[in-house]
Structure formats: structure tokens, C-alpha cells
Design an enzyme around this catalytic site. Structure first.
Site, mmCIF file in Angstrom:
data_model
loop_
_atom_site.group_PDB
_atom_site.id
_atom_site.type_symbol
_atom_site.label_atom_id
_atom_site.label_comp_id
_atom_site.label_asym_id
_atom_site.label_seq_id
_atom_site.Cartn_x
_atom_site.Cartn_y
_atom_site.Cartn_z
ATOM 1 N N ASP A 299 23.582 -9.621 -7.189
ATOM 2 C CA ASP A 299 22.304 -9.328 -6.560
ATOM 3 C C ASP A 299 21.254 -10.238 -7.207
ATOM 4 O OD1 ASP A 299 20.958 -6.148 -5.437
ATOM 5 O OD2 ASP A 299 20.243 -8.198 -5.177
HETATM 6 C C1 GLC Z 1 17.516 -7.608 -3.440
HETATM 7 C C2 GLC Z 1 18.444 -6.494 -2.982
HETATM 8 C C3 GLC Z 1 19.653 -6.972 -2.239
HETATM 9 C C4 GLC Z 1 19.303 -8.216 -1.448
HETATM 10 C C5 GLC Z 1 18.989 -9.315 -2.445
HETATM 11 C C6 GLC Z 1 18.529 -10.594 -1.743
HETATM 12 O O1 GLC Z 1 17.065 -7.345 -4.734
HETATM 13 O O2 GLC Z 1 18.897 -5.583 -3.978
HETATM 14 O O3 GLC Z 1 20.082 -5.895 -1.396
HETATM 15 O O4 GLC Z 1 20.385 -8.605 -0.627
HETATM 16 O O5 GLC Z 1 18.003 -8.922 -3.388
HETATM 17 O O6 GLC Z 1 17.315 -10.354 -1.111
#
Ligand code: GLC
Length: 721
Positions: free
Chosen positions: A251
């Protein structure tokens, strides 16, 4: 490109080029992205158009040493240009085929702009509506979430990832992200293996079975181990036990967060820890800057395996054969068809919490439309900050649909502020109206990531507005838009007609008016329990019975001086699992809902009342059937659900578990037979008492509860021997 060619390519790569394929840079400026891609970056997050994607691909293919095309990732969560209802609302529709259609629409729109990889579906189960991201998942139930995750993966990926209407799907956030302590986003999770196996892992197992191309690691710890460094789950379960051969992506900044988790001393140590645990791609605001020494700390075979997974995904997407998109075919606006689809979905997501007959509205002559959502355009919900087409307003749609009525649009109060000075004017107008439509709810900003709330009541002075309108005696309807279950205890008894409409997307206003006027049937069912109080959370229907189940709650009353209650006649109530100051159970339970039509059910029947475990293990199944008749003068949808109750098991079973459902439209007078297969998957559970968990069906009595509302559930017994 065959695996041999992928191996040849890997053999030609330097360590730095390998690391380049294992990173996705999060929202770079376009000129920076070109520089990074030229230097070998393998994936970028979000170029804003087909032209931008093509320019990046030209740099990758023509200017980088190895000419490897880039993956373009983005959060396409519930639509790209045409915004569908939020996933929690899609779950409320209890219509997997529609979820697949919506995902396919999103994929076609996003791929046309050069996106090839979406970070969706969210497969996290949550029983804590304080957590802002419940909006992004499919609720509290394992079967409903697993079914919708499969449906969304099918919609995104279609049958062929090279298709110009497909996206690589990513099930997230692995794992148990929906159970943070205190309902606070990013907080720790202390789930047992029993909980992990029987609840949180199941939707991800479904996603892997459905062929999801990616899995995203979660921010949280599980039993003290951050998921971005959790080898036991990322590699032991996901890759080794389930055979997942796709890409595990971190993430955003999740790897660097390992330093804040205090399991890594610095960024280099964090990257090494994550890749060794089984992560394949690190997502960050800038590429991790690793020294050669740090890079050599990562096992070479692990590094090559991660690179092979990324290159195989690019191959599945057809990027080596043709990395470019047709700029003339880019979809930048909703179409009439896409608007119709999301409008229908938003209506089908609506749940009739209560209805005294005020709905559907007839042809009212004088209507007051009030509440902050009366003239708001904020209907898209979380995760629509990129391209989502704006919605209109409920007021405008009502004007269109009721041209001969006198409409007074008086919001009365804001979403969040404490200014109630507009309420008296609403009350005055209500006295001379035929009906009042109160459009209340939670603005999108209070929902989504990093949006946990400790108080789930309607914010601002909305509750005062509802109570004031109730006091006028004029018939009224409350339409609730939100990204989560709300606490409505302080006003719900004064509001005999309430519809939960969630955040319904680009066509939400039109859909809500379709429901108000009866063109669409609000036959959705709650995908999450609505608590009476925040104090009940976590709350869900598939709870354990406990050794002392309560039959009464809220026994504390003003005149009770001795709450000791030692007498035997109180024993059976006193020492049971309840709150002294609250009635038992949620305000509205999972599965709650009804329809504008009325239905009568026959008695459930089973194809056989007895089946052997061995037959179930060999694939045998029992069918359970229920006949339903539409006894009303209008068409409507019924949602028949089947719950299994394992009467006695080796571990305390949930009081019941949803194992099957079907939503179907019945015309007036029509009788339909709903039939469901009950086999090993529906009757079994995970035993986690040994080193290797195992899925078992145990002999004993099972009760199958079948029906379309809690009140109408009927049960039939099944003996497994
Ligand atoms: C965010 C979210 C994730 C998302 C990623 C990219 O923090 O937790 O669900 O896909 O970053 O935006």
C-alpha cells in the site's frame, strides 16, 4: 512472452533494473514520471489521460535500456468517469451480476485512458462502522463479501486481460484491515487464527480462486506483525498454500511505514524486510533509494521471482505486444447507457428501513424538500477524487419529475454546522405541504480512508430538523445518504418512513427520485448491522451465542436501587451477555429490508433430510427450496436468503451464517421457486487447532433458516452423519 523469454529478460537485468520493476511511484508529476521510467521504473500510479500514458510508454519502450512497458495503476474503486454507487451500496443491492456489470463499465472507461491495473476490490470484512473504509467494502458478512469480490474481479478482468476493456484487479487489503482496534484506521489488529481463517481470509481466497491478478498488503499489524512484513501470511498462506502467482503490491508508503511500526530501523531495512516477506512491488511517493549493499541483502531468487511476477502480469495484459492506447477511443464522459446503468444500480442499492405507506409518493401537489442533501451535489462518495462525473441535485430531479407540483426547497441546516436558524422556516412550510422529503446524511468527506468517526449520529443539526418536521404532523420521508451505517436511535421512532440510499454516484439524485415515486423498488438489504449505539460496536449478526445468551437487555430503570438482583427469578436475566442500559441487538440487522411489493412464502423444503459427511466431501449437495408469491398489485423484488445454524460444533459456531441468497423480481400474483445448493462449502468451517488449519464438515444437526426478512425466516433441519 513465454516464461523462457521472461527469464532471459531477467538474466539481462542489472540489480537496479530489477528494483525498478518492483516499484510503483505514487502520483508523480508527468515530467518526473518520464525521467523515472527512462531510468527503468516499471509502474506508475495515474497518468491522467490516454495521451499521457502513450507518452510514458514511448519513453519506456524506446528510451529505457530494456524497453519494458510500464504498468499504469489507479484506484478505480466504483467507477472512473461514470461513478457507480459505493461498494457498500452495491453490496446492499444483493445483486452480484449487477456488480460485475458496474466493474466492467469502470474497466472499459479506465482502460481507454491507459490505466491497466486497479487497486480494487476491497475484500476487507468489517463489523465496525466507526471505520471510514467500510464504504469501500461489502460489509460484515463472509459469504456476501466473497460473492461480491468474485463478481467485481470478473467484471474488471473479463475473460482476457489483453482486452482493451479489462483491468488487472487487486484484492485489498490483505489482511484483516477492517478490524482495527477502536475502529481507528491503520490501527493494530489482534485476530486469532480462528477469526482469520473463518472470516478475514475467506474473501481473499475467493479473489485468488477467481483469478485476481494482484493482492495489496494492508497497513495494519496482525498479532503484532505488520502485514507488509508478514511472511507467514503473504508467502505462507497467500503464495504457498493458495498458490497465488500474481503480484503482491504494497500500500502507499506501507513499506516505509515499517519504520514507524518500529520493526525496521531505516528505509533500506524496511524494503529488504518487505521483499523477503513476500511483497513484490513497493508503492511510494518516490523510488526507494537502496544501496547496492542493501539490494544484495535481498535473496536473489526472491528478487527474480518478484520481477517474474511483474513481467508475467505485463504479459497477461498484452503490454509487450502493444503498450499503447487508441487516444481517439478514450472515454472521457458518461454515456446515456452508463448513466442508465448506475442509476438503476443506485436505486437497487436503496434499503427501505421503515415505511408506513408514505412511500411511494403519489402525486403530491405541495412538497417541501429539506435537509443538507436537498440541493447538494455531493453524491459520489469516497474515492472519486480523480475523474468522477458530478451528480446533480435531488431538488432538480424532483422539479423535473413533478412539474405541476409546488416545490419548496429549504435545506434548513447544513451537514456539519450547529446553525439551526433555518429550521423554523422549514416547519412553517411543512404545515401547508402534502409531504416533506428530508434529504439527510453524512457528506462524502466523513467517509473513506483516514475518516473514522467516534460518533455515528447525523452530524450538525440534522436530527433537530427531523424531529421538528415530525412535530408538524405532516407526512414525511427521510432519505439517508452515507458511506456507513449510522446511529439513528434518537429520531427513528419519530420517522415512520426512512430509506438508506448510501452514496449512490453520478446518477444518485435521479435514482432517489425514481425510488420516491415508485419507478424503482428499494428492495436492497443491509450489508452491515446498524447499531443502536456506538457502545455496541463491534456488532454483527454472525456472533457467538456465548455461554450466557441474553433474552432481555436494557433492564436498568430509574427506580432500581439494587442492581445486585440476587434472587433466582432474576438469575436467568441478570448474569447474561447484554448492556444494562441498552436494548438487545442492533437498530437494524444485517439482511434487513423489504420492498414496495408484498410477498408470501411457502414452507422451505429440502431434497433430503439426511446426508453423510463422506458424500459431502465427495461433492454431494442437498437443495433447499422456497416458493414465494407476490401478493401485491405491483412488481417488486424479493431477496431470499439462506442461513446455516450449526447446532453443535467443535468450536463455538456463529448463531447463524449466510450461505446463499438470490434477488429476483416478481410480477403481481407471480409465484417463483427459489432453490439453493447446500454442500460442503456451506456447512463446513476452518479448524485451526493444528499447525495446518483444515476445512471440516462435522456430523450433527444443522438448521437451515430461509426467508426474505428476519421476521419471515423459517427453518428446516438437516442431519449430517
Ligand atoms: C491508499 C489506500 C489504498 C490505495 C492506495 C493508492 O492509502 O490504502 O487502498 O489503493 O493508497 O491510492
Amino acid at each position: 512472452m513465454s516464461m523462457d523469454r521472461i527469464r532471459e529478460l531477467i538474466d539481462r537485468m542489472t540489480l537496479r533494473e530489477k528494483l525498478g520493476q518492483l516499484q510503483i511511484v505514487f502520483r508523480p508529476k508527468l515530467e518526473d514520471a518520464a525521467e523515472l521510467v527512462r531510468a527503468g521504473l516499471g509502474s506508475v500510479f495515474w497518468p491522467p489521460s490516454a495521451a499521457a500514458t502513450n507518452s510514458l510508454q514511448r519513453v519506456a519502450v524506446e528510451e529505457s535500456r530494456l524497453g519494458i512497458p510500464v504498468l499504469v495503476g489507479l484506484d478505480v474503486i466504483h467507477g472512473q468517469r461514470t461513478i457507480a454507487p459505493v461498494p457498500l451500496a452495491q453490496a446492499a443491492g444483493f445483486d452480484p451480476a449487477l456488480v460485475t456489470e458496474l466493474a466492467a463499465l469502470a474497466a472499459a472507461e479506465a482502460r481507454s485512458g491507459g490505466v491497466t491495473w486497479t487497486f480494487s476490490p476491497m475484500a476487507d470484512i468489517s463489523r465496525d462502522p466507526r471505520w471510514g473504509r467500510v464504504v469501500e467494502g461489502f460489509g460484515e458478512d463472509v459469504h456476501l463479501t466473497s460473492t461480491m469480490v468474485r463478481a467485481m474481479v470478473r467484471g474488471y478482468q473479463g475473460g482476457d486481460l489483453t482486452s482493451r476493456t479489462s483491468l488487472a484487479a487487486t484484492a485489498k487489503h490483505f489482511v484483516a484491515y477492517g478490524a482495527p482496534e477502536g475502529g481507528r484506521d491503520y490501527n493494530g489488529v489482534d485476530a486469532s487464527d480462528h477469526q482469520l481463517r473463518n472470516v478475514h481470509l475467506e474473501p481473499f481466497r475467493a479473489a485468488v480462486e477467481e483469478g485476481a491478478a494482484g493482492v495489496m498488503a494492508a497497513f495494519n499489524t496482525v498479532a503484532g506483525v505488520p502485514m507488509h512484513a508478514n511472511r507467514r501470511l503473504l508467502t505462507g498462506v497467500l503464495k504457498d498454500e493458495w498458490g497465488f502467482d500474481g503480484v503482491v503490491v504494497g500500500d502507499a508508503e506501507g513499506v516505509r511505514n515499517l519504520v514507524a511500526h518500529r520493526v525496521a530501523g531505516d528505509e533500506a531495512a524496511a524494503v529488504v524486510l518487505a521483499f523477503e516477506a513476500g511483497l513484490d512491488v513497493e508503492m511510494g511517493g518516490a523510488p526507494a533509494d537502496l544501496t547496492d549493499e542493501a539490494l544484495t541483502r535481498i535473496d536473489g531468487r526472491r528478487l527474480d521471482d518478484a520481477v517474474a511476477r511483474v513481467l508475467a502480469l505485463k504479459e497477461r495484459l498484452g503490454l509487450f505486444d502493444d503498450p499503447y492506447v487508441d487516444e481517439d477511443a478514450e472515454i472521457t464522459e458518461p454515456s446515456a447507457r452508463s448513466r442508465r446503468l448506475v442509476r438503476r444500480a443506485a436505486a437497487r442499492a436503496c434499503v427501505l428501513l421503515r415505511n408506513d405507506g408514505t412511500l411511494p409518493l403519489g402525486s403530491p401537489r405541495r412538497v417541501v424538500v429539506t435537509g443538507p442533501y436537498a440541493d447538494s451535489t455531493d453524491h459520489l462518495g469516497a474515492w472519486t477524487q480523480y475523474f468522477g462525473a458530478r451528480a446533480g441535485t435531488i431538488a432538480d430531479r424532483l422539479r423535473d419529475r413533478l412539474p405541476d407540483a409546488v416545490l419548496e426547497i429549504l435545506p434548513g441546516v447544513g451537514f456539519l454546522d450547529e446553525d439551526g436558524s433555518g429550521i423554523p422556516a422549514v416547519v412553517a412550510a411543512a404545515h401547508s405541504a402534502d409531504v416533506v422529503v428530508i434529504c439527510a446524511g453524512e457528506p462524502s468527506a466523513l467517509s473513506g480512508e483516514a475518516a473514522s468517526r467516534s460518533d455515528l449520529r447525523l452530524p450538525g443539526r440534522q436530527e433537530d430538523l427531523i424531529r421538528a418536521v415530525a412535530g408538524t404532523g405532516t407526512p414525511f420521508v427521510v432519505v439517508l445518504e452515507s458511506g456507513r451505517p449510522l446511529v439513528v436511535a434518537d429520531w427513528i421512532e419519530h420517522a415512520p418512513t426512512v430509506v438508506a440510499a448510501w452514496h449512490g454516484g453520478t446518477e444518485a439524485p435521479a435514482a432517489i427520485v425514481d425510488v420516491l415515486l415508485g419507478d424503482e423498488d428499494p428492495a436492497g438489504r443491509l450489508p452491515m448491522s446498524w447499531p443502536r449505539s456506538v457502545g455496541q460496536i463491534p456488532i454483527h449478526y454472525a456472533h457467538e451465542n456465548t455461554g450466557r445468551p441474553a433474552t432481555t437487555g436494557g433492564t436498568l430503570s430509574a427506580d432500581e436501587t439494587d442492581v445486585g438482583l440476587h434472587g433466582p427469578d432474576n438469575l436467568q436475566d441478570k448474569f447474561t451477555s447484554k448492556y444494562l442500559d441498552l436494548e438487545l441487538g442492533p437498530q437494524f440487522s444485517f439482511g434487513h429490508g423489504s420492498s414496495y411489493a408484498t410477498f408470501a412464502c411457502g414452507s422451505p423444503t429440502v431434497s433430503r433430510e439426511h446426508v453423510e459427511c463422506s458424500a459431502l466431501d465427495a461433492g454431494a449437495a442437498v437443495t433447499v427450496s422456497l416458493d414465494v408469491t407476490n401478493t401485491s398489485a405491483r412488481s417488486g423484488d424479493d431477496v431470499v436468503q439462506v442461513y446455516v445454524e450449526d447446532v453443535v460444533a467443535s468450536v463455538a459456531p456463529p448463531v447463524r451464517r449466510l450461505v446463499a441468497f438470490e434477488r429476483r423480481t416478481l410480477t403481481p400474483g407471480e409465484t417463483a421457486s427459489f432453490t439453493f445448493e447446500i454442500g460442503r462449502d456451506q456447512l463446513g468451517f476452518w479448524m485451526t487447532d493444528a499447525a495446518q488449519p483444515r476445512f471440516v464438515v462435522e456430523p450433527g444437526v444443522f438448521r437451515l433458516h430461509v426467508g426474505s426478512t428476519l421476521a419471515s425466516m423459517q427453518s428446516v433441519e438437516l442431519l449430517v452423519s
